[in-house]
Design a protein around this motif. Structure first.
Motif, mmCIF file in Angstrom:
data_model
loop_
_atom_site.group_PDB
_atom_site.id
_atom_site.type_symbol
_atom_site.label_atom_id
_atom_site.label_comp_id
_atom_site.label_asym_id
_atom_site.label_seq_id
_atom_site.Cartn_x
_atom_site.Cartn_y
_atom_site.Cartn_z
ATOM 1 N N GLN A 83 22.318 38.042 -19.919
ATOM 2 C CA GLN A 83 21.458 39.036 -19.406
ATOM 3 C C GLN A 83 20.411 39.056 -19.761
ATOM 4 O O GLN A 83 19.552 39.411 -18.837
ATOM 5 C CB GLN A 83 22.259 40.461 -20.025
ATOM 6 N N LEU A 84 19.709 38.406 -20.829
ATOM 7 C CA LEU A 84 18.341 38.491 -21.237
ATOM 8 C C LEU A 84 17.524 37.558 -20.140
ATOM 9 O O LEU A 84 16.461 37.830 -19.655
ATOM 10 C CB LEU A 84 18.164 37.938 -22.666
ATOM 11 N N PHE A 85 18.404 36.445 -19.681
ATOM 12 C CA PHE A 85 17.622 35.406 -18.880
ATOM 13 C C PHE A 85 17.482 36.176 -17.476
ATOM 14 O O PHE A 85 16.373 36.065 -16.673
ATOM 15 C CB PHE A 85 18.912 34.169 -18.812
ATOM 16 N N ILE A 86 18.367 36.869 -17.003
ATOM 17 C CA ILE A 86 18.436 37.583 -15.841
ATOM 18 C C ILE A 86 17.291 38.438 -15.698
ATOM 19 O O ILE A 86 16.634 38.839 -14.846
ATOM 20 C CB ILE A 86 19.898 38.427 -15.514
ATOM 21 N N ASP A 87 17.245 39.423 -16.920
ATOM 22 C CA ASP A 87 16.220 40.452 -16.958
ATOM 23 C C ASP A 87 14.843 39.715 -17.100
ATOM 24 O O ASP A 87 13.905 40.090 -16.387
ATOM 25 C CB ASP A 87 16.263 41.123 -18.439
ATOM 26 N N ARG A 88 14.633 38.619 -17.635
ATOM 27 C CA ARG A 88 13.255 38.095 -18.005
ATOM 28 C C ARG A 88 12.947 37.484 -16.525
ATOM 29 O O ARG A 88 11.519 37.398 -16.159
ATOM 30 C CB ARG A 88 13.268 37.008 -18.848
ATOM 31 N N PRO A 208 24.609 48.351 -5.892
ATOM 32 C CA PRO A 208 25.991 48.972 -6.409
ATOM 33 C C PRO A 208 26.871 47.660 -6.692
ATOM 34 O O PRO A 208 27.600 47.681 -7.747
ATOM 35 C CB PRO A 208 26.426 49.610 -5.082
ATOM 36 N N ALA A 209 26.837 46.525 -5.932
ATOM 37 C CA ALA A 209 27.427 45.211 -6.567
ATOM 38 C C ALA A 209 27.261 44.891 -7.753
ATOM 39 O O ALA A 209 28.017 44.381 -8.485
ATOM 40 C CB ALA A 209 27.274 44.244 -5.384
ATOM 41 N N LEU A 210 25.827 44.831 -8.085
ATOM 42 C CA LEU A 210 25.305 44.447 -9.379
ATOM 43 C C LEU A 210 25.793 45.368 -10.509
ATOM 44 O O LEU A 210 26.286 44.851 -11.660
ATOM 45 C CB LEU A 210 23.906 44.434 -9.257
ATOM 46 N N LEU A 211 25.748 46.658 -10.192
ATOM 47 C CA LEU A 211 26.376 47.595 -11.211
ATOM 48 C C LEU A 211 27.800 47.390 -11.522
ATOM 49 O O LEU A 211 28.262 47.333 -12.888
ATOM 50 C CB LEU A 211 26.096 49.037 -10.465
ATOM 51 N N ARG A 212 28.528 47.175 -10.603
ATOM 52 C CA ARG A 212 29.945 46.806 -10.713
ATOM 53 C C ARG A 212 30.110 45.692 -11.678
ATOM 54 O O ARG A 212 31.093 45.745 -12.435
ATOM 55 C CB ARG A 212 30.641 46.517 -9.517
ATOM 56 N N LEU A 213 29.361 44.788 -11.742
ATOM 57 C CA LEU A 213 29.638 43.565 -12.614
ATOM 58 C C LEU A 213 28.824 43.692 -13.796
ATOM 59 O O LEU A 213 28.743 42.686 -14.654
ATOM 60 C CB LEU A 213 28.947 42.363 -12.015
ATOM 61 N N SER A 214 28.263 44.922 -14.126
ATOM 62 C CA SER A 214 27.110 45.141 -15.242
ATOM 63 C C SER A 214 26.185 44.106 -15.247
ATOM 64 O O SER A 214 25.859 43.749 -16.524
ATOM 65 C CB SER A 214 27.942 45.075 -16.487
ATOM 66 N N LEU A 215 25.507 43.337 -14.267
ATOM 67 C CA LEU A 215 24.555 42.673 -14.391
ATOM 68 C C LEU A 215 23.159 42.892 -13.832
ATOM 69 O O LEU A 215 22.557 42.199 -12.975
ATOM 70 C CB LEU A 215 24.907 41.338 -13.655
ATOM 71 N N LEU A 216 23.020 44.346 -13.475
ATOM 72 C CA LEU A 216 22.001 44.873 -12.817
ATOM 73 C C LEU A 216 20.597 44.538 -13.745
ATOM 74 O O LEU A 216 20.682 44.812 -14.936
ATOM 75 C CB LEU A 216 21.989 46.590 -12.906
#
Length: 515
Positions: A83-88, A208-216
């Protein structure tokens, strides 16, 4: 496994087909409402630049750099680290893209001068193209973030939403052509605004698809993060490596801007028809095969890596070769049926048909590149595709300048096709030489059967279809005959494959490509 790859490819292909069909509806409206003139040439140049960027990012370039790093995290990292990698990555990309977009808007006059210098002799056309590019260029910001979201979804095996997203662009452009253009002083400007609006809607569509995977993503600045640095380092050469064909198309637009009015538009409509099978199979295969190859590389499974490449190449030959021959032999009937209405006349069909035949000859090479480049980028090797891409671009420049003299705009298209074959062969030979790809023993009889089946189908199209009659028929007659011809060609090709002994096992549908 091959069945899972085939299923994923079918999902992406079906979603892409919806987008391509909508794209044809869009282009039929363009031909009907706007025709072929200086204004459409100006729009297609202004649209070509952000659309070029869309193809780079939406059709794999970002994924080529991001997915291999993401696969490492999936294989070896924690959920928190992922998640940190995705956020950064999201935060860093957003800031860099904002700066690039602002620079592009300011430099629009220079960009038009660079990509269509022939417009300088027509001041009104040049100014119109600059105006529209300033509106369309921010699409880069949105489409790159859309590609980022799509790469996250693809890495998790969610292919439908990213594959369906391009439909939004077509819907927005269709709506603008019908309802917005009549309200504007310069009708063609409506299309530029529709490109801008589509970028916003496409980005919102991913949430919405990212929210379902909890990876927004929760954007954070992370330029100094080692993983983000590695991804960005891979990204620039990856963009170039998978975009050689698009770079060549842009150079073709530059050369065409010096030719007779309509040349840019004829090339555009030709390219659109080639993009249909390329998008349905080539892009779909590249989208699906990259995560699989990245997983195999991360798991240190070279045999599975080679088998996945083998599967992709067999499928390209099975579908790409008949598509190449069909487009070449039915060039004018296709253009006449789809675009010959009102402002788009028989002369436009004839001229666009020449460039379509030239582009169609390269379709197989365009598809092969889509499958072969991931064979390098999945191993985080982006330098080799870049080097071969440079050879292809240099070849295209030389060939275009030579062939444009006797063949006009069709020579530009033929140069693009020939340089694509050079690129594909270099990529293939490199994978073979390094033994990263080891073909299965069934390739020779497989090729012989495919070639014979295509010869039978081509004989039917060549000897039994009188394309000279097409231009004199009504729209309904053209549509009916084209549908029947394509249907019979598919039936003949499929029957020939069965009679010659091609079975699902020949493309690995009954074999595993994982270990």
């Amino acid at each position: 496994m091959s069945k899972q790859l085939f299923k994923s490819t079918a999902i992406v292909s079906s979603m892409t087909m919806i987008s391509r069909v909508m794209g044809f509806v869009r282009d039929m409206l363009f031909a009907n409402i706007f025709g072929v003139n200086a204004a459409t040439d100006a729009f297609f140049v202004a649209f070509r630049i952000p659309n070029f960027l869309r193809r780079l990012f939406m059709e794999g370039a970002f994924a080529q750099a991001f997915v291999p790093v993401l696969s490492d995290y999936n294989e070896n990292g924690s959920r928190e680290a992922l998640q940190l990698f995705i956020d950064r990555t999201a935060g860093t990309l957003a800031v860099l893209l904002m700066l690039i977009t602002l620079a592009g808007v300011v430099a629009a006059p220079l960009l038009i001068m660079l990509f269509a210098p022939g417009f300088l002799w027509e001041s009104g056309q040049y100014e119109l193209a600059v105006q529209m590019l300033r509106i369309t260029f921010p699409y880069l910001f949105f489409v790159t973030l859309v590609a980022f979201a799509g790469a996250i979804l693809n890495a998790r095996g969610k292919f439908a939403i990213p594959a369906l997203t391009p439909v939004i662009l077509n819907i927005c452009m269709i709506g603008a052509a019908i309802w917005l253009s009549p309200l504007m002083a310069e009708p063609i400007m409506a299309l530029a605004w529709s490109v801008f609006g589509a970028g916003v809607v496409q980005l919102l569509f991913q949430i919405p698809a990212l929210l379902r995977l909890s990876l927004l993503p929760r954007p954070r600045w992370g330029y100094r993060d080692p993983a983000v640095k590695r991804m960005l380092k891979l990204m620039l050469p990856a963009i170039f490596g998978v975009s050689v064909v698009q770079v060549n198309l842009l150079f073709g637009t530059l050369v065409a801007s010096f030719l007779t009015t309509g040349s840019v538009s004829w090339l555009y409509y030709s390219d659109r028809l080639v993009e249909f099978p390329l998008g349905i199979l080539g892009v779909a295969l590249a989208t699906v095969i990259l995560p699989r190859l990245s997983e195999n590389h991360a798991a240190d499974a070279p045999q599975a890596f080679s088998k996945a490449l083998d599967w992709g190449l067999k499928l390209v030959l099975l579908i790409g070769l008949p598509a190449t021959l069909g487009l070449t032999l039915l060039a004018e009937p296709l253009l006449s049926t789809l675009f010959q209405y009102n402002e788009f006349g028989s002369e436009d069909v004839r001229m666009a048909g020449k460039s379509l035949m030239a582009y169609a000859l390269g379709l197989l090479a365009f598809m092969l590149i889509k499958v072969l480049v991931p064979g390098f980028t999945a191993r985080q090797n982006t330098e080799t595709p870049v080097r071969f891409g440079m050879y292809s671009i240099l070849a295209n420049i030389v060939l275009a300048l030579i062939l444009v003299i006797p063949l006009a705009h069709a020579g530009i298209a033929l140069a693009t096709s020939l340089s694509a074959y050079l690129n594909a062969l270099l990529l293939l030979f490199s994978l073979l030489k390094s033994r990263i790809y080891q073909p299965c023993r069934e390739w020779f009889p497989y090729i012989v059967r495919i070639v014979l089946a295509n010869a039978i189908m081509s004989a039917f199209l060549y000897y039994f279809v009188d394309v000279t009659l097409w231009l004199d028929w009504s729209a309904s007659q053209r549509g009916l005959h084209l549908g029947m011809t394509i249907g019979l060609a598919i039936l003949i090709y499929s029957s020939a494959l069965v009679l010659l002994g091609i079975r699902p096992r020949h493309i690995g549908l009954q074999k595993s490509v994982t270990t």
